[in-house]
Write a protein that holds these residues in place. Structure first.
Motif, PDB file in Angstrom:
ATOM      1  N   HIS A 255       0.898  -1.123  -0.171  1.00 48.13           N
ATOM      2  CA  HIS A 255       0.224  -0.066  -0.076  1.00 48.13           C
ATOM      3  C   HIS A 255       0.929   1.356  -0.004  1.00 48.13           C
ATOM      4  O   HIS A 255       1.838   1.280   0.790  1.00 48.13           O
ATOM      5  N   ARG A 256       0.759   2.281  -0.904  1.00 51.99           N
ATOM      6  CA  ARG A 256       1.150   3.361  -0.894  1.00 51.99           C
ATOM      7  C   ARG A 256       0.199   4.634  -1.072  1.00 51.99           C
ATOM      8  O   ARG A 256      -0.954   4.417  -1.417  1.00 51.99           O
ATOM      9  N   ARG A 257       0.691   5.905  -0.527  1.00 54.30           N
ATOM     10  CA  ARG A 257      -0.328   7.110  -0.550  1.00 54.30           C
ATOM     11  C   ARG A 257       0.553   7.883  -1.624  1.00 54.30           C
ATOM     12  O   ARG A 257       1.798   7.996  -1.498  1.00 54.30           O
TER      13      ARG A 257
ATOM     14  N   SER B 197      -9.545   7.284  -6.381  1.00 53.40           N
ATOM     15  CA  SER B 197      -8.626   7.562  -5.198  1.00 53.40           C
ATOM     16  C   SER B 197      -7.994   6.127  -4.961  1.00 53.40           C
ATOM     17  O   SER B 197      -6.846   6.293  -4.487  1.00 53.40           O
ATOM     18  N   SER B 198      -8.421   4.883  -5.397  1.00 54.89           N
ATOM     19  CA  SER B 198      -7.668   3.604  -5.356  1.00 54.89           C
ATOM     20  C   SER B 198      -7.260   3.269  -6.478  1.00 54.89           C
ATOM     21  O   SER B 198      -7.949   2.834  -7.582  1.00 54.89           O
TER      22      SER B 198
ATOM     23  N   GLN C 112      -2.953   4.872  -2.886  1.00 59.66           N
ATOM     24  CA  GLN C 112      -4.082   5.615  -2.340  1.00 59.66           C
ATOM     25  C   GLN C 112      -3.995   7.153  -2.966  1.00 59.66           C
ATOM     26  O   GLN C 112      -2.961   7.771  -2.413  1.00 59.66           O
TER      27      GLN C 112
ATOM     28  N   GLU D 195      -4.767  10.734  -2.417  1.00 61.47           N
ATOM     29  CA  GLU D 195      -5.117  11.689  -1.220  1.00 61.47           C
ATOM     30  C   GLU D 195      -4.937  13.197  -1.375  1.00 61.47           C
ATOM     31  O   GLU D 195      -3.934  13.552  -2.043  1.00 61.47           O
TER      32      GLU D 195
ATOM     33  N   PRO E 129       5.066  12.926   0.024  1.00 62.16           N
ATOM     34  CA  PRO E 129       4.675  11.683   0.514  1.00 62.16           C
ATOM     35  C   PRO E 129       5.835  10.779   0.905  1.00 62.16           C
ATOM     36  O   PRO E 129       6.045   9.778   1.498  1.00 62.16           O
TER      37      PRO E 129
END
Length: 1235
Positions: free
Chosen positions: A991-993, A1054-1055, A1079, A1081, A1087
């Motif tokens: 998972h990455r933002r 967003s995903s 994700q 945001e 980030p």
């Protein structure tokens, strides 16, 4: 003469024959008078020849003679040689001075030949004889006193002292007798007139001529001489020569002129006319062979001449005139018959023995042979020869006698019978020859061991094979005959898993068929060997061995066994938890199973057999990964049960099942934290700190600028002098050194990948260090290794120990030189290293001496037992090979013979990864073939050595060793393994933002994978296989960096889900996948931070710390300024001296060092890529630093490592890494002088 024995007596007869047979060649001589009475004893042959009288008759003593008549015999009862016939020397030898009667005595059992010569001594048994009993001599009355009148010579058959000694004439008043001696020894009487003759007083004179010999008693002969006194014609013909001599060939034909005699008569008329005739005493033989022309005196051939019968003819010629009274003159004629080569040599086989055993020793006598040629001189000399391809030769004896003996080994299997051609050739011109064929048969002996049809056999047997069935049939053949060729088979005792091999198999002794005793299990026994012996029935019996390699073939008799989840292994359910928010493709768990079988039988596939909701989950056919087919919904049951079937690829198929229970839960999150990153909260004093830092940096910059301006002015003023603070390109052109040594060493094996460059000049005191970067961590961390010795090297040696990356190698260099020719045979000795280097044999083994080569291939090895340098064997073997296959065959030769040259091969005990080498390979002791015991894995074992010993069977036995270097070749049998993101390693999503405000080219994350293979098989590329929005993201093909292709917008989901495929460059290609969930945001800034940066959380003391930082910077700046000013003043004061703070051209000249070594090392394989350059001058105390750049992070961060010796660089080295187009490599050189 030879006798054929009955067949049942042959073996015993030959045994005694070869024990006793020898050829004794000798010569015994006796002298006896002629006319010896019959029965007279010549001598005791048995005593003189050392023979036993009682053996003369059993050994069949016999006498042969060339005389054509048997004059002597042997009394077998007494061993005496006795006379049995009249011996007349004159009949045997004529007028020859020496008369010898040659005899040959032959005895059998063993075969012996003796030569006996009987010398016949002359006795005075013949009186002188005049052929003309009454001789009339006519003499003119006017002949002056002193005139000589030749008379007829008497003939005496005796020789020597028994021949004519002198002549006597009866008493008279007018004549006396003189004897004239010729050069051939003949005595010719001559009548000499002492007083003038008076025909009127005494017309006729009667005289008696007596010839007396020298024998005892004396013998004599007489002839009546009547002298008639003639009137007038007082000149007799006179010959020009007293004796005429000539030679004539024996092949002269009748009518051939030989010579011409000529006489002169000074008278006139008829008194001067001469007629030539043979003298009155001329023999009939002369008259039959020659003729004389009366008027001319020409002598011609009348009959057939034969040198072998008479080689010399003597006679007298008379020349008469026609006067009254008739007068005559006399002369002698000697005609030598010249021999021509008109007789062919004759070969006579005196004795022959056949058949003979084929193992007869060299020198065994087969036959006795003699040759004769009646010609004389070179025409009668004979040489005997035997055909060159025959294993026989002729040994010469006395007087043209030979023995035919064996000259080499005989082999009945090659030739059961030999036809030996004997050729006799004389030395005449042209030479004449004859030949004779002797047939020699051979008896078989057991000299050939049975030979198998193959040196080794390979048998493939399926496991669970029914007991009692035939496995294989071996066959052998024997070239011998009869009982010697009958073969029986047996199995030699050996161990298979500590059990006798006879408990596994047995063999039919008659036909070589091998049967199994019970069935085999591949999982317990994969391969074993059977030593089969074939033995013949000869005496002594011979045998040979072969090896039957039995390979058990796997059958699909094992079902797959589940090893993960571990709870399933114990027979219970496997419970897993999953969030209801999981998207499609989410990895839930992974089922892993193994199969004890091999090959296709162990290929496992996974299948979802049953499920609570078959539409929710799917199972990967090959990996066993359980993933969601769709997103979970609120309507799905919270408890999901999956029955997964695991099948192998065997025939018949085997299968197993595992049940997985999945619990769907709400609110289950996977927090992803950057363990090394702490976001820094902006402080209120950020602006002030920044201002102070700017001021400090400005101050330092101004001071530095002033200092450099001063130094620049100083340099410009002194530009005309020899010193210069600058170094031009031309000044350092001489630095280009053709003797410069550079070496690059690259490690591409395993997860640790680094490159190392070592260098050091011959007298350098500098040190060098290596730095390593590991892709196992996310960051490029450096490790400082203890320095290695790189000084005093005349040749730089780079050694990389992949299994011990932290170890340090220390070397001492010593040079020894050998010269060898190309194409040298393997096993040849190059030199004795132990002796030449002063090393002990035990020291070489304890210190693990080994040979390294810069040639890229290992050509030599060291025999640790003898310390000798030998050409070595190199074997290249692909990993995952079939067990039992042959790796290589070594061969050795022994110059000895028989048992001393029989060689057996064995493997000396050694360790490979702490395991005996015999567990990896085994060797056929007979032919040196090396077989693998199992397959090899390149990732576990890359190279190993086998010490092979070849030992002969002599006493004491001798041996030599060689080294077989086995290199395992990498195959692409490993798929890439993801090491970052770390969550992907555990099988879950990464998972990455990312902020929606990110621009195009923004680095989102980076995927890193490694491949356990090597070379091309480990070259990794990254590819975006699937994406929620393909237009938004891109993946770098080589680095795995995930970046934005464009700026994100509000319309983007967003995903975002990315499926990244990772492939290697091997054949066949291997791949892996990783799923990254991003994700998007709003309001998320930076980030991804530099992972090496940790932002400090501002505290209340931030201002004070910042103030201290500013003061420190100011202090450093002031101190730097003062230092530069002092240096400038010192430079100006010493401007006229030789010292200078700047570098002069002369300083640059001192830099020209022919011994300077530089090495460059580049790693271009794997995710870590860096270059390192090391170097050092001869006496330099300076230091330099290396810099590395890692593609593991977004930024090119440099880390300063402890300095290594790379000072005074004037060459700029540029390195371009084509595989990293975004990276820039920069090298900096810094000099710090130590005084």
């Amino acid at each position: 003469m030879w006798t054929t024995f009955p067949a049942w007596q042959v073996f015993l007869w030959w045994h005694h024959f070869f024990l006793l047979w020898s050829t004794i060649e000798g010569q015994t001589r006796y002298s006896i008078p002629e006319e010896l009475k019959q029965g007279s004893v010549v001598g005791n042959l048995a005593k003189d020849l050392g023979l036993v009288v009682s053996e003369l008759y059993p050994r069949k003593l016999r006498i042969t003679s060339d005389a054509g008549k048997q004059y002597l015999s042997v009394d077998l009862g007494k061993g005496e040689l006795v006379v049995i016939d009249r011996i007349d020397r004159e009949e045997l030898c004529g007028q020859r001075p020496s008369c010898v009667l040659p005899l040959e005595l032959v005895l059998d059992n063993p075969l012996q030949l003796h030569r006996v010569e009987i010398e016949i001594q002359d006795t005075n048994d013949n009186s002188p004889i005049f052929f003309t009993k009454e001789k009339v001599v006519k003499i003119a009355e006017l002949v002056n006193p002193g005139t000589r009148f030749p008379l007829e010579s008497a003939q005496d058959s005796d020789v020597g002292s028994n021949s004519v000694r002198t002549y006597l004439i009866s008493k008279n008043d007018h004549f006396k007798l003189t004897v004239k001696s010729h050069k051939d020894g003949r005595k010719i009487p001559e009548l000499v007139l002492e007083k003038p003759l008076d025909r009127e007083k005494l017309p006729v004179h009667n005289l008696i001529l007596t010839a007396v010999d020298g024998g005892d008693p004396v013998r004599s002969g007489t002839s009546d001489i009547t002298v008639i006194v003639l009137d007038i014609n007082d000149n007799a013909p006179v010959f020009e020569k007293q004796v005429y001599e000539t030679n004539v060939s024996e092949k002269a034909t009748p009518g051939t002129e030989i010579l011409q005699v000529k006489a002169i008569d000074v008278d006139e008329g008829l008194n001067g006319v001469i007629e030539y005739v043979f003298a009155e005493q001329t023999t009939n033989l002369i008259v039959s062979l020659f003729n004389i022309e009366p008027s001319t005196g020409v002598i011609v051939v009348k009959g057939i001449l034969d040198h072998e019968t008479n080689s010399l003819h003597r006679f007298d010629v008379t020349a008469k005139d026609k006067g009254n009274p008739e007068m005559d003159g006399h002369c002698g004629v000697e005609i030598k018959i010249v021999d021509i080569n008109d007789n062919i040599p004759e070969i006579i086989v005196t004795s022959l023995t056949t058949p003979i055993p084929e193992d007869s020793a060299i020198g065994t006598v087969i036959a006795l042979i003699r040759a004769k040629d009646p010609d004389s001189g070179d025409n009668g000399k004979i040489k005997l020869s035997v055909s060159s391809k025959s294993p026989f030769k002729l040994n010469p004896s006395v007087s043209n006698h030979y023995s035919l003996v064996t000259n080499g080994p005989l082999d009945r299997e090659t030739n059961s019978q030999y036809s030996v051609k004997i050729i006799a050739t004389d030395y005449g011109k042209p030479p004449l020859s004859s030949e004779k064929i002797i047939s020699v048969e051979l008896l078989d002996v057991n000299d050939n061991p049975p030979e198998f049809s193959q040196p080794s056999y390979v048998v493939y047997v399926r496991e669970n094979y029914a007991p009692g069935k035939i496995l294989y049939s071996v066959s052998a053949s024997d070239l011998d005959f009869g009982e010697n060729a009958k073969i029986s088979y047996s199995i030699l005792d050996s161990k298979v898993q500590d059990v006798s091999v006879s408990s596994y198999v047995y063999i039919n002794s008659d036909n070589g068929s091998i049967y199994s005793m019970h069935s085999f299990d591949y999982e317990k026994l994969k391969v074993f060997q059977i030593q089969v012996q074939a033995k013949d029935q000869g005496s002594p019996s011979l045998s040979s061995n072969t090896t039957v390699h039995v390979f058990i073939l796997d059958q699909n008799d094992n079902a797959p066994a589940v090893i993960y989840p571990s709870s399933a292994v114990l027979g219970s359910l496997s419970h897993q938890r999953m969030s209801r928010s999981a998207k499609a493709g989410h990895l839930v768990t992974k089922v892993t199973a193994v199969d004890a079988d091999s090959g296709h039988n162990a290929w496992i596939s996974y299948k979802l057999a049953e499920a609570t909701d078959a539409s929710l989950f799917t199972v990967n056919l090959y990996t066993g990964e359980v993933r969601t087919k769709r997103a979970a919904s609120e309507q799905d049951d919270s408890s999901q049960r999956l029955l997964i079937e695991i099948k192998d690829d065997g025939e018949p198929m085997q299968s197993a099942t595992v049940t997985v229970s999945i619990l769907l839960e709400d609110g289950l999150h996977e927090p992803i934290l950057d363990l090394r990153q702490k976001a820094a909260e902006p402080s209120r004093k950020t602006g002030r700190i920044t201002l102070y830092l700017i001021l400090s940096l400005a101050s330092v910059s101004v001071l530095s600028l002033v200092t450099f301006l001063i130094l620049a002015v100083k340099c410009m003023r002194n530009s005309s002098s020899s010193g210069s603070c600058c170094m031009r390109r031309s000044d350092c052109d001489h630095y280009k050194n053709p003797n410069r040594n550079m070496q690059i060493q690259l490690n591409t094996d395993g997860p640790i990948k680094y490159v190392e460059v070592l260098g050091g000049d011959m007298m350098s005191q500098s040190q060098s260090f290596r730095s390593c970067m590991s892709p196992m961590s996310e960051y490029s961390d450096f490790t400082l290794i203890k320095p290695s010795s790189t000084t005093d090297f005349t040749e730089v040696i780079s050694v990389l120990d992949a299994s011990l990356p932290d170890s340090t190698w220390t070397f001492e260099s010593q040079q020894t030189r050998y010269s060898i020719p190309e194409e040298l045979k393997q096993g040849s000795v190059v030199g004795n290293l132990a002796k030449d280097l002063g090393l002990g044999l035990s020291e070489m083994f304890d210190r693990k001496l080994r040979v390294a080569s810069e040639a890229g291939e290992q050509y030599f090895s060291v025999d640790a037992g003898k310390g000798e340098l030998l050409p070595s064997y190199n074997v290249y073997l692909k990993e995952n090979g079939v067990p039992g296959s042959i790796l290589y065959s070594v061969s050795a030769s022994d110059l000895d013979f028989g048992e001393n040259s029989k060689i057996s091969y064995s493997i000396l005990e050694s360790k490979v990864q702490d395991v005996s080498v015999s567990s990896y390979v085994y060797i056929n002791s007979d032919n040196g073939s090396i077989y693998s015991m199992h397959s090899f894995d390149y990732e576990k074992l890359k190279v190993f050595q086998i010490q092979v010993q070849a030992k002969d069977q002599g006493s004491p036995s001798l041996s030599s060793n060689t080294t077989v270097h086995v290199f395992i070749l990498d195959q692409n049998d490993n798929a890439p393994a993801v090491i970052y993101p770390s969550s992907a390693i555990l099988g879950s999503l990464s998972h990455r933002r990312m902020s929606r405000s990110a621009k195009a080219g923004h680095l989102v994350t980076k995927v890193t994978a490694v491949d356990a293979d090597s070379g091309h098989n480990a070259w990794i590329s990254y590819k975006l296989a699937e994406a929620t929005d393909v237009s938004l993201f891109t993946v770098n093909l080589y680095t795995g960096e995930v970046r934005t292709k464009r700026a994100a917008s509000e319309q983007d989901d967003s995903s975002q889900r990315l499926l990244i495929e990772i492939k290697d460059d091997g054949e066949p290609m291997q791949s892996a996948t990783v799923t990254v969930s991003i994700q998007l945001e709003d309001g998320l800034h930076e980030p991804i931070l530099d992972l090496r940066q940790k932002a400090a959380e501002p505290s209340r003391k931030t201002g004070r710390i910042t103030l201290y930082l500013i003061l420190s910077l100011a202090s450093v700046s002031v101190l730097s300024l003062v230092t530069f000013l002092i240096l400038a003043v010192k430079c100006m004061r010493n401007s006229s001296s030789s010292g200078s703070c700047c570098m002069r051209r002369s300083d640059c000249d001192n830099y020209k060092n022919p011994n300077r070594n530089m090495q460059i090392q580049l790693n271009t394989d794997g995710p870590i890529k860096y270059v390192e350059v090391l170097g050092g001058d001869m006496m330099s105390q300076s230091q330099s630093f290396r810099s590395c750049m890692s593609p593991m992070s977004e930024y090119s961060d440099f880390t300063l490592i402890k300095p290594s010796s790379t000072t005074d660089f004037t060459e700029v080295i540029s390195v371009l890494d084509a595989s990293l187009p975004d990276s820039t490599w920069t090298f900096e050189s810094q000099q710090v002088s130590k005084t």
